[in-house]
Design an enzyme around this catalytic site. Structure first.
Site, PDB file in Angstrom:
ATOM      1  N   HIS A  56    -104.312-107.147  45.567  1.00  0.00           N
ATOM      2  CA  HIS A  56    -104.096-108.730  46.106  1.00  0.00           C
ATOM      3  C   HIS A  56    -103.070-109.287  45.347  1.00  0.00           C
ATOM      4  O   HIS A  56    -102.260-108.557  44.500  1.00  0.00           O
ATOM      5  CB  HIS A  56    -105.537-109.525  46.274  1.00  0.00           C
ATOM      6  CG  HIS A  56    -106.036-109.709  44.570  1.00  0.00           C
ATOM      7  ND1 HIS A  56    -106.723-108.690  43.874  1.00  0.00           N
ATOM      8  CD2 HIS A  56    -106.120-110.565  43.766  1.00  0.00           C
ATOM      9  CE1 HIS A  56    -106.810-109.054  42.743  1.00  0.00           C
ATOM     10  NE2 HIS A  56    -106.620-110.227  42.806  1.00  0.00           N
ATOM     11  N   HIS A  58    -102.458-111.988  43.122  1.00  0.00           N
ATOM     12  CA  HIS A  58    -102.675-112.472  41.783  1.00  0.00           C
ATOM     13  C   HIS A  58    -101.819-111.928  40.921  1.00  0.00           C
ATOM     14  O   HIS A  58    -101.437-110.644  40.952  1.00  0.00           O
ATOM     15  CB  HIS A  58    -103.977-112.547  41.220  1.00  0.00           C
ATOM     16  CG  HIS A  58    -104.842-113.528  42.117  1.00  0.00           C
ATOM     17  ND1 HIS A  58    -106.319-113.409  41.934  1.00  0.00           N
ATOM     18  CD2 HIS A  58    -104.736-114.613  42.744  1.00  0.00           C
ATOM     19  CE1 HIS A  58    -106.891-114.579  42.654  1.00  0.00           C
ATOM     20  NE2 HIS A  58    -105.861-115.240  43.299  1.00  0.00           N
ATOM     21  N   ASP A  60    -101.731-111.021  37.861  1.00  0.00           N
ATOM     22  CA  ASP A  60    -102.164-110.007  36.680  1.00  0.00           C
ATOM     23  C   ASP A  60    -102.535-108.763  37.579  1.00  0.00           C
ATOM     24  O   ASP A  60    -102.871-107.596  36.826  1.00  0.00           O
ATOM     25  CB  ASP A  60    -103.646-110.419  36.029  1.00  0.00           C
ATOM     26  CG  ASP A  60    -104.631-110.799  37.051  1.00  0.00           C
ATOM     27  OD1 ASP A  60    -104.355-111.480  38.008  1.00  0.00           O
ATOM     28  OD2 ASP A  60    -105.716-110.356  36.686  1.00  0.00           O
ATOM     29  N   HIS A  61    -101.950-108.726  38.845  1.00  0.00           N
ATOM     30  CA  HIS A  61    -102.108-107.317  39.651  1.00  0.00           C
ATOM     31  C   HIS A  61    -100.877-107.251  40.192  1.00  0.00           C
ATOM     32  O   HIS A  61    -100.380-105.901  40.301  1.00  0.00           O
ATOM     33  CB  HIS A  61    -103.022-107.614  40.833  1.00  0.00           C
ATOM     34  CG  HIS A  61    -104.633-107.884  40.314  1.00  0.00           C
ATOM     35  ND1 HIS A  61    -105.584-106.809  40.466  1.00  0.00           N
ATOM     36  CD2 HIS A  61    -105.013-109.007  39.583  1.00  0.00           C
ATOM     37  CE1 HIS A  61    -106.579-107.161  39.745  1.00  0.00           C
ATOM     38  NE2 HIS A  61    -106.338-108.686  39.470  1.00  0.00           N
ATOM     39  N   HIS A 115    -112.332-112.747  47.330  1.00  0.00           N
ATOM     40  CA  HIS A 115    -111.818-113.169  46.056  1.00  0.00           C
ATOM     41  C   HIS A 115    -110.440-113.825  46.330  1.00  0.00           C
ATOM     42  O   HIS A 115    -110.074-114.912  45.807  1.00  0.00           O
ATOM     43  CB  HIS A 115    -111.407-111.767  45.325  1.00  0.00           C
ATOM     44  CG  HIS A 115    -110.559-112.295  44.085  1.00  0.00           C
ATOM     45  ND1 HIS A 115    -111.391-113.076  42.875  1.00  0.00           N
ATOM     46  CD2 HIS A 115    -109.300-111.790  43.746  1.00  0.00           C
ATOM     47  CE1 HIS A 115    -110.216-113.186  41.965  1.00  0.00           C
ATOM     48  NE2 HIS A 115    -109.107-112.383  42.431  1.00  0.00           N
ATOM     49  N   ASP A 135    -110.254-107.031  42.339  1.00  0.00           N
ATOM     50  CA  ASP A 135    -111.230-108.252  41.955  1.00  0.00           C
ATOM     51  C   ASP A 135    -112.552-108.479  43.181  1.00  0.00           C
ATOM     52  O   ASP A 135    -112.833-109.672  43.082  1.00  0.00           O
ATOM     53  CB  ASP A 135    -110.279-109.178  41.865  1.00  0.00           C
ATOM     54  CG  ASP A 135    -109.664-109.055  40.639  1.00  0.00           C
ATOM     55  OD1 ASP A 135    -109.518-107.912  39.654  1.00  0.00           O
ATOM     56  OD2 ASP A 135    -108.935-109.982  40.389  1.00  0.00           O
ATOM     57  N   HIS A 175    -110.935-104.811  36.500  1.00  0.00           N
ATOM     58  CA  HIS A 175    -110.976-105.619  35.121  1.00  0.00           C
ATOM     59  C   HIS A 175    -112.238-104.752  34.482  1.00  0.00           C
ATOM     60  O   HIS A 175    -113.152-104.704  35.147  1.00  0.00           O
ATOM     61  CB  HIS A 175    -111.363-107.049  35.409  1.00  0.00           C
ATOM     62  CG  HIS A 175    -110.237-107.813  35.784  1.00  0.00           C
ATOM     63  ND1 HIS A 175    -109.117-108.607  35.017  1.00  0.00           N
ATOM     64  CD2 HIS A 175    -109.680-108.134  37.115  1.00  0.00           C
ATOM     65  CE1 HIS A 175    -108.192-109.136  35.541  1.00  0.00           C
ATOM     66  NE2 HIS A 175    -108.551-109.003  36.987  1.00  0.00           N
TER      67      HIS A 175
HETATM   68 ZN   LIG Z   1    -107.272-111.602  41.212  1.00  0.00          ZN
END
Ligand SMILES: [Zn+2]
Length: 263
Positions: A56, A58, A60-61, A115, A135, A175
């Site tokens: 996705h 975000h 941090d990905h 998410h 996520d 995560h």
């Molecule tokens: Zn995320």
């Protein structure tokens, strides 16, 4: 199919993945935030990263895309609606599309909103299936819906897609939240012995060598799969008397998601 789980050691506790074909050495990097570490692992194993999949949009990905592409020229793959949010996408995918890695690896795309509304999970076509869940699904937990998601969509994803996965499916989440999520399970279901034993055993696990659960284990200790559990429902009724004696699975899921937000 060879899977390398790469622990980033960052504050968000991200896991990155390399999925490689043992015959050709081609590898797909999933959410390679720590691109340096991913490139190092690929080099050690003699693999070439040819594709990147972002589960996705975000940061941090997707934050490692540029580093991987600069070093390898890999193609970026993500949800077909993520184009405006993920720069330089080469391929947009949707439900049922297959990502091939080398000669032997096939990963099927699941369109799993909740998410965010542009979230892809990957399910491997292997004797023992593996789910790369981003996520959407965590060990003992579910993704939040704070940044572009919807709890009702997340429930639909669980009930129409994740609930149908085979018991022996291996779970590779985005995560490491295992210990924290197990504590939430025990808050909701204090007599859940499976969750209690798992927390005792893995509370201080080394994320470099993290437990990989199966869906069978998740169904025993992940509250978001335990919507029919009398214990879960009884505890919810204490806090939400309005839900009555026989709340629907959807009501239970939404209340659990709400409680998890403020827990
Ligand atoms: Zn995320």
């Amino acid at each position: 199919m060879i899977v390398e789980q790469v622990w980033t050691g960052n504050a968000y506790r991200n896991f990155n993945y390399l999925v490689a074909c043992p015959e050709t050495g081609d590898a797909l990097a999933i959410d390679p935030l720590d691109f340096t570490k991913c490139l190092d692992v690929a080099q050690e194993r003699g693999w070439t990263i040819t594709q990147v999949l972002n589960t996705h949009e975000h940061g941090d990905h997707t934050g490692g895309n540029k580093g991987i592409v600069t070093a390898t020229g890999a193609k970026i793959i993500a949800h077909h609606n993520a184009g405006g949010r993920i720069p330089n996408m080469d391929r947009g995918v949707g439900a049922g599309d297959v990502i091939k890695v080398g000669k032997t690896v096939e990963l099927e795309c699941l369109d799993t909103p909740g998410h965010t509304m542009c979230h892809i999970c990957l399910l491997s076509h292997t004797d023992q299936p593996a789910l790369f869940s981003g996520d959407t699904l965590f060990n003992a937990g579910a993704g939040n819906c704070h940044h572009g998601g919807h709890p009702e969509e997340l429930y639909e994803t669980f009930s129409t897609q994740l609930d149908r996965l085979g018991e022996n499916t291996l779970l590779y989440p985005g995560h490491d939240y295992l210990a924290n999520n197990l504590a939430f399970t025990l808050d909701r279901e204090p007599d859940n012995q499976v969750a209690r034993e798992m927390l005792d055993r893995y509370r201080d696990q080394d994320p470099n060598d993290a437990l990989v659960t199966t869906l069978a284990q998740e169904r025993e200790m992940n509250t978001f799969f335990r919507l029919d559990s009398p214990g879960v429902i009884a505890r919810l009724q204490e806090e939400f008397p309005d839900i009555g004696d026989q709340p629907s699975p959807k009501e239970v899921f939404l209340k659990l998601r709400e409680l998890r937000n403020r827990w």
